[in-house]
Enzyme design. Structure first.
Site, PDB file in Angstrom:
ATOM      1  N   VAL A  54       0.811  -1.217   0.000  1.00  0.00           N
ATOM      2  CA  VAL A  54       0.000   0.000   0.000  1.00  0.00           C
ATOM      3  C   VAL A  54       0.849   1.274   0.000  1.00  0.00           C
ATOM      4  CG1 VAL A  54      -2.006  -1.067   1.082  1.00  0.00           C
ATOM      5  CG2 VAL A  54      -0.234  -0.012   2.532  1.00  0.00           C
ATOM      6  N   TYR A 145       2.799   4.875  16.037  1.00  0.00           N
ATOM      7  CA  TYR A 145       1.548   4.175  15.739  1.00  0.00           C
ATOM      8  C   TYR A 145       0.335   5.019  16.130  1.00  0.00           C
ATOM      9  CZ  TYR A 145      -1.864   0.329  15.744  1.00  0.00           C
ATOM     10  OH  TYR A 145      -2.950  -0.473  15.506  1.00  0.00           O
TER      11      TYR A 145
END
Length: 239
Positions: A54, A145
């Site tokens: 991706v 994250y």
């Protein structure tokens, strides 16, 4: 058959949450393309595997063209692909930061920039971005994250506005899972798992199929009046 005749594209669909979503969507009548850097770890009718990184914007355009040419449309996009590179902030190097940003944030952008306008042109669609409880509340050792998963929520709210212009019934929502018993968590010591479970109101950790069912709801017409929303599926967890 809540997704009968729908075409769904799920990233990170080879295993874990993505696999559960792909299988459930197919069971509910959809044709699913499960995109991942790995081979599918399962066999399911109406689920086609597709190798995809991706972070590669060109490859994302290629899979978009492929799905539309083969199946005629994309009704549902689930941006699920994601990684972690956990460390305390002062120990996160450039490579750890950039890789998490590229996969978790840029990867979501790379596909949606093509699928969103396509859905808008078709007049309808559902985009589901997988965030995290960490994106809502933060967490020690996961600055990179948490930043990406908070960013995913911001993207969802923005795209909900952009792609509903001109009367298009395109909905964009985020799901923020808590601690879910995927293969990654199965490597965590039991005492830590027990600690996580005690942090939830339900007193247990989540199961992958519970996230898949939430995604199914948002993908289906049952959620026709829900957009720009973050659905927290965390058992009442607070970090």
């Amino acid at each position: 058959m809540r997704l009968k005749d729908k075409v769904c594209l799920v990233t990170g669909g080879a295993n874990g949450l993505g696999a559960e979503m792909a299988k459930l969507f197919a069971k509910e009548g959809a044709q699913v393309v499960a995109a991942d850097m790995s081979d599918l770890t399962y066999e399911a009718s109406n689920v086609e595997g597709y190798k995809l990184n991706v972070t590669d914007s060109g490859a994302c355009k290629e899979i978009f063209d492929y799905v539309v040419e083969k199946y005629g449309k994309i009704d549902v996009l689930v941006n699920n692909a994601g990684i972690t590179r956990d460390a305390l902030t002062h120990k996160i190097d450039d490579e750890m930061w950039d890789l998490v940003m590229d996969v978790n944030l840029k990867g979501v952008f790379n596909l949606t920039k093509h699928v969103g306008p396509h859905m808008m042109q078709n007049g309808a669609g559902s985009i589901i971005n997988i965030s995290s409880v960490v994106g809502e509340y933060g967490n020690i050792g996961q600055a990179n994250y948490a930043a990406t998963k908070a960013g995913v929520i911001g993207l969802s709210k923005t795209w909900a506005k952009e792609y509903a212009r001109k009367g298009a019934a395109v909905r964009v929502n985020a799901i923020a899972p808590g601690y879910i018993m995927t293969d990654i968590l199965k490597t965590v010591p039991q005492d830590l798992l027990d600690k996580f479970a005690k942090m939830t109101m339900m007193g247990r950790l989540g199961q992958p199929e519970e996230i898949a069912k939430a995604a199914l709801f948002l993908a289906s017409d049952e959620a026709s009046y829900i957009t720009g929303h973050t659905l927290s599926v965390n058992g009442g967890m607070r970090l």
